[in-house]
Write a protein that holds these residues in place. Structure first.
Motif, short mmCIF file in Angstrom:
data_model
loop_
_atom_site.label_atom_id
_atom_site.label_comp_id
_atom_site.label_asym_id
_atom_site.label_seq_id
_atom_site.Cartn_x
_atom_site.Cartn_y
_atom_site.Cartn_z
N VAL A 112 0.85 -1.19 0.00
CA VAL A 112 0.00 0.00 0.00
C VAL A 112 0.89 1.24 0.00
O VAL A 112 1.81 1.36 0.80
CB VAL A 112 -0.92 0.01 1.25
CG1 VAL A 112 -1.74 1.28 1.30
CG2 VAL A 112 -1.81 -1.22 1.25
N LYS A 113 0.62 2.16 -0.92
CA LYS A 113 1.41 3.38 -0.98
C LYS A 113 1.03 4.32 0.15
O LYS A 113 -0.13 4.62 0.37
CB LYS A 113 1.19 4.09 -2.32
CG LYS A 113 1.76 3.35 -3.49
CD LYS A 113 1.55 4.14 -4.77
CE LYS A 113 2.12 3.40 -5.95
NZ LYS A 113 1.90 4.12 -7.21
N VAL A 129 -0.88 13.60 -4.20
CA VAL A 129 -2.24 13.03 -4.12
C VAL A 129 -2.47 12.06 -5.28
O VAL A 129 -2.98 10.95 -5.10
CB VAL A 129 -3.30 14.15 -4.12
CG1 VAL A 129 -4.70 13.57 -4.26
CG2 VAL A 129 -3.18 14.97 -2.84
N ASP A 130 -2.08 12.46 -6.50
CA ASP A 130 -2.25 11.58 -7.66
C ASP A 130 -1.46 10.30 -7.52
O ASP A 130 -1.93 9.21 -7.88
CB ASP A 130 -1.82 12.31 -8.95
CG ASP A 130 -2.74 13.45 -9.30
OD1 ASP A 130 -3.88 13.47 -8.79
OD2 ASP A 130 -2.33 14.32 -10.08
N TYR A 131 -0.24 10.39 -7.01
CA TYR A 131 0.61 9.22 -6.84
C TYR A 131 -0.02 8.24 -5.85
O TYR A 131 -0.07 7.04 -6.10
CB TYR A 131 1.99 9.65 -6.35
CG TYR A 131 2.94 8.51 -6.12
CD1 TYR A 131 3.58 7.90 -7.18
CD2 TYR A 131 3.21 8.05 -4.83
CE1 TYR A 131 4.46 6.86 -6.98
CE2 TYR A 131 4.09 7.01 -4.61
CZ TYR A 131 4.71 6.42 -5.69
OH TYR A 131 5.59 5.38 -5.48
N LEU A 132 -0.52 8.76 -4.75
CA LEU A 132 -1.11 7.89 -3.73
C LEU A 132 -2.46 7.33 -4.16
O LEU A 132 -2.88 6.28 -3.69
CB LEU A 132 -1.25 8.64 -2.40
CG LEU A 132 0.07 9.07 -1.76
CD1 LEU A 132 -0.19 9.89 -0.51
CD2 LEU A 132 0.94 7.86 -1.45
N SER A 133 -3.14 8.02 -5.08
CA SER A 133 -4.44 7.52 -5.55
C SER A 133 -4.32 6.79 -6.90
O SER A 133 -5.32 6.56 -7.57
CB SER A 133 -5.43 8.68 -5.68
OG SER A 133 -4.99 9.58 -6.68
N GLN A 134 -3.12 6.43 -7.28
CA GLN A 134 -2.85 5.66 -8.50
C GLN A 134 -3.18 6.41 -9.79
O GLN A 134 -3.46 5.80 -10.80
CB GLN A 134 -3.63 4.33 -8.47
CG GLN A 134 -3.47 3.50 -7.23
CD GLN A 134 -2.08 2.90 -7.10
OE1 GLN A 134 -1.40 2.70 -8.08
NE2 GLN A 134 -1.66 2.65 -5.87
N GLU A 135 -3.16 7.73 -9.79
CA GLU A 135 -3.46 8.53 -10.99
C GLU A 135 -2.19 9.20 -11.52
O GLU A 135 -2.15 10.39 -11.76
CB GLU A 135 -4.52 9.59 -10.66
CG GLU A 135 -5.86 9.02 -10.27
CD GLU A 135 -6.54 8.29 -11.42
OE1 GLU A 135 -6.26 8.58 -12.59
OE2 GLU A 135 -7.35 7.40 -11.12
N GLU A 136 -1.14 8.42 -11.72
CA GLU A 136 0.15 8.98 -12.12
C GLU A 136 0.14 9.56 -13.52
O GLU A 136 1.03 10.33 -13.87
CB GLU A 136 1.23 7.90 -12.00
CG GLU A 136 1.43 7.43 -10.58
CD GLU A 136 2.38 6.26 -10.48
OE1 GLU A 136 3.30 6.19 -11.30
OE2 GLU A 136 2.20 5.44 -9.58
#
Length: 194
Positions: free
Chosen positions: A96-97, A126-133
């Motif tokens: 988990v990130k 926020v994008d990295y942690l929510s998988q929206e890279e």
């Protein structure tokens, strides 16, 4: 930039970090396009786990202190002799990130006005942690921070000379072109040249 009774002051303040591109991780896409950050009142992070990767570090001339006795910006702070670089943001990349930034003030409005890179870093986080890279590349095109590149004395003298001479040369060339056009027009209509 601090406010005082006599107006704004621009001071070097050791408790607010100005982090440059060389202290941002180039391995993680979260910081790959961020050029600089400003983090006020930041702490350091312990990177004792192998799963945790550092993202942002302080300069090599940083120090830790537990005694904040005199934090007035106009007072000179004498750093200790043992200076080092410390991590101030990190993420866990396995499983988990999870991410940590050792300062919450860097994303406040008062700092975002002068430091738009802070906003890009916060949104990338926020994008990295929510998988929206995939949003990193789109957002990095909007915010550009261009610093002044250092020049040696010869380059400065050459640039100054070119800047001073260019308008004179341009006006001289335009005058000569206009003079030649006037001569051709006068010859075509049979008038005497002045």
């Amino acid at each position: 930039n601090f406010r005082s009774e006599s107006g704004p002051l621009l001071l070097s303040y050791p408790y607010w970090l100005g982090i440059k591109e060389d202290k941002l991780s180039d391995e993680n896409p979260l910081t790959a396009r961020v050029e600089a950050l400003v983090m006020p009142w930041v702490s350091s992070i312990d990177l004792s786990s192998e799963e945790v990767k550092g993202l942002v570090w302080s300069s090599d001339e940083s120090f830790l202190t537990k005694r904040l006795t005199d934090i007035v910006p106009s007072e000179k702070t004498v750093p200790p002799e043992d200076l080092s670089s410390f991590p101030v943001a990190a993420v866990r990349t396995e499983g988990v990130k999870v991410g940590v930034v050792a300062d919450s003030d860097f994303i406040k409005d008062s700092f975002l006005q002068n430091n738009p890179q802070n906003l890009m870093f916060g949104l990338n986080f926020v994008d990295y942690l929510s998988q929206e890279e995939g949003l990193f590349d789109i957002r990095s095109k909007d915010i550009v921070s261009s610093g002044i590149k250092p020049m040696d004395d010869k380059e400065k003298a050459l640039t100054k000379g070119l800047n001073l001479a260019s308008p004179v040369i341009l006006l001289s060339v335009l005058y000569l072109i206009q003079l030649q056009i006037r001569k051709r027009v006068n010859r075509a209509y049979g008038k005497k040249e002045d």
